[in-house]
Design an enzyme around this catalytic site. Structure first.
Site, PDB file in Angstrom:
ATOM      1  CB  SER A  97      67.387  40.224  -4.405  1.00  0.00           C
ATOM      2  OG  SER A  97      68.320  39.163  -4.588  1.00  0.00           O
TER       3      SER A  97
ATOM      4  CG  ASP B 123      62.970  42.582  -4.012  1.00  0.00           C
ATOM      5  OD1 ASP B 123      62.194  43.462  -3.570  1.00  0.00           O
ATOM      6  OD2 ASP B 123      62.780  41.365  -3.822  1.00  0.00           O
ATOM      7  CG  HIS B 124      64.202  41.674   0.101  1.00  0.00           C
ATOM      8  ND1 HIS B 124      63.702  41.905   1.364  1.00  0.00           N
ATOM      9  CD2 HIS B 124      63.299  40.903  -0.535  1.00  0.00           C
ATOM     10  CE1 HIS B 124      62.539  41.294   1.484  1.00  0.00           C
ATOM     11  NE2 HIS B 124      62.266  40.694   0.347  1.00  0.00           N
TER      12      HIS B 124
ATOM     13  CD  GLU C 291      59.687  42.766   4.931  1.00  0.00           C
ATOM     14  OE1 GLU C 291      59.974  42.080   5.933  1.00  0.00           O
ATOM     15  OE2 GLU C 291      60.090  42.499   3.779  1.00  0.00           O
TER      16      GLU C 291
ATOM     17  CG  HIS D  77      60.976  35.616   1.731  1.00  0.00           C
ATOM     18  ND1 HIS D  77      60.830  36.394   2.849  1.00  0.00           N
ATOM     19  CD2 HIS D  77      60.855  36.457   0.678  1.00  0.00           C
ATOM     20  CE1 HIS D  77      60.645  37.663   2.478  1.00  0.00           C
ATOM     21  NE2 HIS D  77      60.646  37.722   1.164  1.00  0.00           N
TER      22      HIS D  77
ATOM     23  CG  HIS E  18      58.062  40.593  -0.133  1.00  0.00           C
ATOM     24  ND1 HIS E  18      59.363  40.984   0.123  1.00  0.00           N
ATOM     25  CD2 HIS E  18      57.477  41.660  -0.725  1.00  0.00           C
ATOM     26  CE1 HIS E  18      59.551  42.224  -0.285  1.00  0.00           C
ATOM     27  NE2 HIS E  18      58.410  42.658  -0.795  1.00  0.00           N
ATOM     28  N   GLY E  19      57.086  36.368  -0.974  1.00  0.00           N
ATOM     29  CA  GLY E  19      56.933  34.935  -0.719  1.00  0.00           C
ATOM     30  C   GLY E  19      55.742  34.327  -1.430  1.00  0.00           C
TER      31      GLY E  19
ATOM     32  CG  ASN F  54      57.667  40.946  -4.716  1.00  0.00           C
ATOM     33  OD1 ASN F  54      57.008  41.666  -5.451  1.00  0.00           O
ATOM     34  ND2 ASN F  54      58.574  41.423  -3.877  1.00  0.00           N
TER      35      ASN F  54
ATOM     36  CB  THR G 193      61.088  29.956  -4.461  1.00  0.00           C
ATOM     37  OG1 THR G 193      61.814  30.743  -3.518  1.00  0.00           O
ATOM     38  CG2 THR G 193      61.450  28.499  -4.264  1.00  0.00           C
TER      39      THR G 193
END
Length: 277
Positions: free
Chosen positions: A49, A83-84, A135, A177, A205-206, A227, A230
């Site tokens: 990211s 990413d992002h 997104e 997230h 995501h998250g 994705n 964490t």
């Protein structure tokens, strides 16, 4: 073996399963993710990211080279994804650093400005052979654009894909997230509606905050690229805490090796879930 992200995602979509995409912060992350994928016998996507690049003093090259090397030595297909990305300068470094895909994140902008910026990024990316994800809607778990409770509208999603030309769309369907618990409830009716409304793969995501049964159902209903970040850091950090308490060595290998193994095991389990094994 290195494989373009778009090919991994397209193959998963054809087979009606998910493609696991995991966040890389250090070389140990890349090694653990690939080890976990090899144990599962599944393709995998390594994601770096913009935040991770910031952690590496803003330098994409070193961590990208490490991840690419790990990917090339793997016995399963491995994609490399940036990413992002909000920075146009970073976006334009992707292809030269071995990335096959980029997630361009203009979600903090208004719909009109998001479309304009993303369409331009898609044009630049496609000219360099990049597969571009973007997104629409807001994914919970972060301040600003990432407000809890946000949902993607199927009609708006269809128009956005047509106007921008993106290759994949990250959607807001109930995940957040940075969750350390796995109790997020997804809106599966919305997932099905979005899958019917757009002709590109949908991205969740998250996913760390989503339980196994919820993830399997989400994939069955049409989500493709899943994705996860964490959850790997939880496994990694918990192992380090445990090892530091039980041994006095100052050699970082003494705690990084078991932490890497714990992260690999988390990847193997996640891939078995999203590929419906």
């Amino acid at each position: 073996m290195f494989s373009p992200t778009g090919e991994i995602v397209a193959d998963a979509q054809r087979r009606g399963v998910g493609a696991g995409a995991f966040n890389v912060i250090t070389v140990e992350h890349a090694e653990a993710i690939v080890t976990g994928a090899e144990a599962a016998g599944c393709p995998v996507i390594l994601q770096i990211s913009e935040n991770a690049v910031r952690f590496h003093h803003g330098r994409l090259g070193p961590i990208a080279a490490a991840a690419r090397s790990v990917a090339e030595l793997s016995s399963v297909p491995v994609g490399l994804h940036l990413d992002h990305v909000e920075s146009d300068e970073l976006f334009d470094q992707a292809a030269a650093n071995g990335f096959g895909s980029v997630m361009y994140d203009a979600s903090k902008l208004s719909y009109v400005d998001n479309v304009r910026a993303t369409a331009d990024a898609v044009r630049r990316g496609h000219a360099q052979g990049l597969w571009v994800e973007s997104e629409l809607g807001e994914v919970g778990g972060k301040d600003g654009a990432h407000a809890p409770g946000a949902r993607t509208d199927p009609g708006e999603a269809s128009a956005y894909v047509a106007e921008t030309g993106v290759d994949a769309l990250a959607v807001a369907v109930g995940s957040s997230h940075a969750m350390t618990t796995r109790d997020a409830q997804l809106d599966h009716d919305l997932v099905r509606a979005l899958a019917a409304a757009v002709d590109v793969p949908l991205v969740l995501h998250g996913s760390s905050g989503v339980g196994d049964d919820e993830l399997r159902k989400a994939v069955t209903n049409g989500l493709v690229k899943i994705n996860i970040g964490t959850a790997l850091n939880v496994a990694f950090t918990n192992a380090i805490r445990r090892e530091i308490q039980i041994q006095s060595s100052v050699d970082p290998r003494k705690y990084l090796q078991p932490a890497r193994a714990e992260m690999a095991a988390a990847v193997t389990q996640a891939l078995r879930v999203v590929t419906l094994l």
